[in-house]
Design a protein around this motif. Structure first.
Motif, PDB file in Angstrom:
ATOM      1  N   TRP A  63      62.541  27.151 -24.916  1.00  0.00           N
ATOM      2  CA  TRP A  63      62.389  28.444 -24.885  1.00  0.00           C
ATOM      3  C   TRP A  63      61.335  29.198 -25.707  1.00  0.00           C
ATOM      4  O   TRP A  63      60.586  30.078 -24.980  1.00  0.00           O
ATOM      5  CB  TRP A  63      63.752  29.422 -25.147  1.00  0.00           C
ATOM      6  N   VAL A  64      60.985  28.814 -26.780  1.00  0.00           N
ATOM      7  CA  VAL A  64      60.040  29.331 -27.754  1.00  0.00           C
ATOM      8  C   VAL A  64      58.860  29.144 -26.948  1.00  0.00           C
ATOM      9  O   VAL A  64      57.783  30.021 -26.781  1.00  0.00           O
ATOM     10  CB  VAL A  64      60.033  28.854 -29.245  1.00  0.00           C
ATOM     11  N   LEU A  65      58.255  27.666 -26.608  1.00  0.00           N
ATOM     12  CA  LEU A  65      57.296  27.398 -25.881  1.00  0.00           C
ATOM     13  C   LEU A  65      57.022  28.017 -24.801  1.00  0.00           C
ATOM     14  O   LEU A  65      55.885  28.698 -24.565  1.00  0.00           O
ATOM     15  CB  LEU A  65      57.151  25.849 -25.936  1.00  0.00           C
ATOM     16  N   PHE A  66      58.280  28.364 -24.043  1.00  0.00           N
ATOM     17  CA  PHE A  66      57.754  28.976 -22.504  1.00  0.00           C
ATOM     18  C   PHE A  66      57.574  30.358 -22.813  1.00  0.00           C
ATOM     19  O   PHE A  66      56.452  30.908 -22.223  1.00  0.00           O
ATOM     20  CB  PHE A  66      59.279  28.980 -21.895  1.00  0.00           C
ATOM     21  N   GLU A  67      58.199  31.089 -23.719  1.00  0.00           N
ATOM     22  CA  GLU A  67      57.861  32.370 -23.796  1.00  0.00           C
ATOM     23  C   GLU A  67      56.468  32.756 -24.570  1.00  0.00           C
ATOM     24  O   GLU A  67      55.787  33.731 -24.556  1.00  0.00           O
ATOM     25  CB  GLU A  67      58.878  33.293 -24.843  1.00  0.00           C
ATOM     26  N   PHE A  68      56.000  31.709 -25.372  1.00  0.00           N
ATOM     27  CA  PHE A  68      54.894  31.923 -26.214  1.00  0.00           C
ATOM     28  C   PHE A  68      53.818  31.535 -25.154  1.00  0.00           C
ATOM     29  O   PHE A  68      52.678  32.490 -25.044  1.00  0.00           O
ATOM     30  CB  PHE A  68      54.603  30.612 -27.363  1.00  0.00           C
TER      31      PHE A  68
ATOM     32  N   ASP B 249      47.176  25.108 -24.257  1.00  0.00           N
ATOM     33  CA  ASP B 249      48.612  24.678 -24.261  1.00  0.00           C
ATOM     34  C   ASP B 249      49.111  24.884 -25.615  1.00  0.00           C
ATOM     35  O   ASP B 249      48.629  25.417 -26.681  1.00  0.00           O
ATOM     36  CB  ASP B 249      48.409  23.241 -23.773  1.00  0.00           C
ATOM     37  N   GLY B 250      50.400  24.615 -25.615  1.00  0.00           N
ATOM     38  CA  GLY B 250      51.094  24.709 -26.844  1.00  0.00           C
ATOM     39  C   GLY B 250      51.832  23.324 -27.180  1.00  0.00           C
ATOM     40  O   GLY B 250      52.448  22.831 -26.413  1.00  0.00           O
ATOM     41  N   CYS B 251      52.081  23.056 -28.287  1.00  0.00           N
ATOM     42  CA  CYS B 251      53.021  21.851 -28.695  1.00  0.00           C
ATOM     43  C   CYS B 251      53.862  22.387 -29.861  1.00  0.00           C
ATOM     44  O   CYS B 251      53.413  22.991 -30.964  1.00  0.00           O
ATOM     45  CB  CYS B 251      52.294  20.605 -29.154  1.00  0.00           C
ATOM     46  N   ILE B 252      55.188  22.094 -29.612  1.00  0.00           N
ATOM     47  CA  ILE B 252      56.219  22.658 -30.659  1.00  0.00           C
ATOM     48  C   ILE B 252      56.956  21.590 -31.441  1.00  0.00           C
ATOM     49  O   ILE B 252      57.475  20.602 -30.490  1.00  0.00           O
ATOM     50  CB  ILE B 252      56.991  24.099 -30.003  1.00  0.00           C
TER      51      ILE B 252
END
Length: 245
Positions: free
Chosen positions: A184-189, A170-173
């Motif tokens: 948007w950054v997390l979604f596209e990442f 997963d990602g955390c920003i």
């Protein structure tokens, strides 16, 4: 239960397995066939696994929360009175997976399934929203259907849940809460991880593919957002993303 693969929890009115199989066969005929623990489409080109689980007293509330409290009263009443839950498992999670989702979740809907809960993210959908997402532009709509993005613990971090379905972290920003850009950054990442499977390492950076986009440096850590054994805990870890100054 697998930790790589899409698992959908679909409650229904079936008191036992024979009742489920009878309703399923009546509703789907030869279009989708249940055989042992497996489902197949007519030409056996597509496959999913399933299991019939007992009543889950916590499911109605979990689905209410997972839809953003948007389920109508009639659907909520039916979910609260469910008699079993089908656990639907699809291990093919690459491009074209939306066809599997449409066919097999749709077959369960025809057989009396009440709504959809995504097991590894907690997202839930009524059938109208589920159908709309699977009929929309891919892969963005696929991620809206399966992967949740929410503030977690600290208001300055936005995290995704559900990437384990694709065998990915997963990602955390960092999220100062000023605008929607971190989302948007997390979604596209996450979509980039799924589509390209890049070989990322700590110190690599990511940015949206737009002029002047902020770059974010990556650092991979173990997922400690929930206790060990929790269904949302990602065994593949988490990419921490912070702006490059």
């Amino acid at each position: 239960m697998t930790q790589t693969g899409i698992v959908l929890d679909i409650p229904g009115p079936w008191p036992d397995r024979p009742a489920f199989l009878l309703d399923f066969a009546k509703a789907n005929g030869r279009a989708v066939i249940a055989s042992g623990p497996d489902l197949f489409n007519a030409d056996h080109h597509l496959h999913a696994a399933f299991d019939l689980m007992p009543i889950d007293p916590a499911l109605a509330n979990a689905m209410w929360i997972g839809t953003g409290r948007s389920l109508d009263r009639d659907t909520m009443d039916k979910i609260a009175a469910h008699k079993s839950v089908v656990s639907l498992v699809m291990t093919n999670t690459g491009p074209g997976v939306e066809e599997h989702l449409r066919i097999f979740a749709g077959a369960l809907r025809k057989a009396g399934g009440l709504a959809v809960r995504v097991h590894y993210s907690g997202l839930s959908h009524d059938w109208k929203r589920w159908d709309a997402l699977l009929g929309a532009e891919m892969p963005a709509a696929l991620f809206q259907a399966l992967v949740l993005q929410v503030p977690f613990r600290e208001r300055r971090r936005l995290c995704s849940f559900g990437m384990m379905q694709f065998g990915l972290p997963d990602g955390c920003i960092a999220d100062p809460g000023i605008d929607a850009e971190p989302a948007w950054v997390l979604f596209e990442f996450n979509i980039h991880l799924w589509q390209s499977r890049p070989q990322l390492e700590a110190g690599h950076t990511f940015s949206r593919n737009i002029k002047g986009a902020q770059r974010h440096v990556l650092r991979r850590i173990a997922d400690r957002r929930y206790p060990d054994g929790h269904e949302y805990l990602n065994p593949h870890g988490v990419w921490e993303m912070d702006p490059v100054h």
